[in-house]
Design a protein around this motif. Structure first.
Motif, short mmCIF file in Angstrom:
data_model
loop_
_atom_site.label_atom_id
_atom_site.label_comp_id
_atom_site.label_asym_id
_atom_site.label_seq_id
_atom_site.Cartn_x
_atom_site.Cartn_y
_atom_site.Cartn_z
N LYS A 80 0.84 -1.21 0.00
CA LYS A 80 0.00 0.00 0.00
C LYS A 80 0.87 1.25 0.00
O LYS A 80 0.63 2.19 -0.78
CB LYS A 80 -0.95 0.01 1.19
CG LYS A 80 -1.83 1.27 1.21
CD LYS A 80 -2.86 1.23 2.28
CE LYS A 80 -3.74 2.46 2.36
NZ LYS A 80 -3.61 3.50 1.40
N GLU A 81 1.89 1.28 0.85
CA GLU A 81 2.79 2.44 0.89
C GLU A 81 3.50 2.62 -0.45
O GLU A 81 3.55 3.73 -0.99
CB GLU A 81 3.82 2.30 2.00
CG GLU A 81 4.79 3.47 2.03
CD GLU A 81 5.89 3.33 3.07
OE1 GLU A 81 6.77 4.22 3.08
OE2 GLU A 81 5.91 2.36 3.84
N ASP A 84 0.88 3.75 -3.14
CA ASP A 84 0.41 5.12 -2.91
C ASP A 84 1.48 6.14 -3.25
O ASP A 84 1.21 7.16 -3.89
CB ASP A 84 -0.03 5.30 -1.46
CG ASP A 84 -1.34 4.60 -1.12
OD1 ASP A 84 -2.02 4.12 -2.05
OD2 ASP A 84 -1.66 4.52 0.08
N SER A 88 1.35 8.77 -6.43
CA SER A 88 1.45 10.20 -6.15
C SER A 88 2.57 10.83 -6.97
O SER A 88 2.41 11.91 -7.56
CB SER A 88 1.69 10.41 -4.66
OG SER A 88 1.85 11.78 -4.37
#
Length: 118
Positions: A80-81, A84, A88
């Motif tokens: 997830k990190e 994400d 971005s």
């Protein structure tokens, strides 16, 4: 060796802008993966891409990585990190619609990820 292999139809405005994107991608991956910057390989192909009858900006990225030890019990949090932060970064530089950004993640073993030649 962590690797990011990326393809896009986005036209960077200059070689310096493209290099800035590559530098920032390498730095982010170095931080996320807890690897020294010289160990990060980034590949970027600018090529025609077509989806849903449109040539709007698209982005495909494959990330090959070794799971940092602190995430050994929580791989989903790591992914997830990574997803994400990479989304971005891609959007910051290309303004791609997030529905036109595709990412693939491949975990490698330490033994299979690096071979010294010497």
């Amino acid at each position: 060796m962590p690797i990011a292999q990326m393809k896009t139809n986005y036209k960077f405005s200059s070689p310096a802008v493209r290099t800035n994107f590559l530098d920032e991608t390498a730095s982010e991956l170095s931080e996320i993966l807890r690897k020294p910057l010289p160990a990060i390989m980034i590949m970027l192909d600018e090529c025609p891409m077509y989806m849903n009858s449109s040539e709007d900006t698209e982005f495909f990225a494959e990330f090959r990585y070794i799971l940092p030890p602190e995430y050994s019990d929580n791989k989903s949090a790591f992914l997830k990190e990574l997803a994400d932060r990479m989304l971005s970064l891609i959007q910051k530089h290309t303004h791609a619609d997030p529905y036109r950004v595709y990412m693939q993640f491949t975990e490698m073993t330490r033994e299979g990820a690096w071979r010294y030649t010497g």
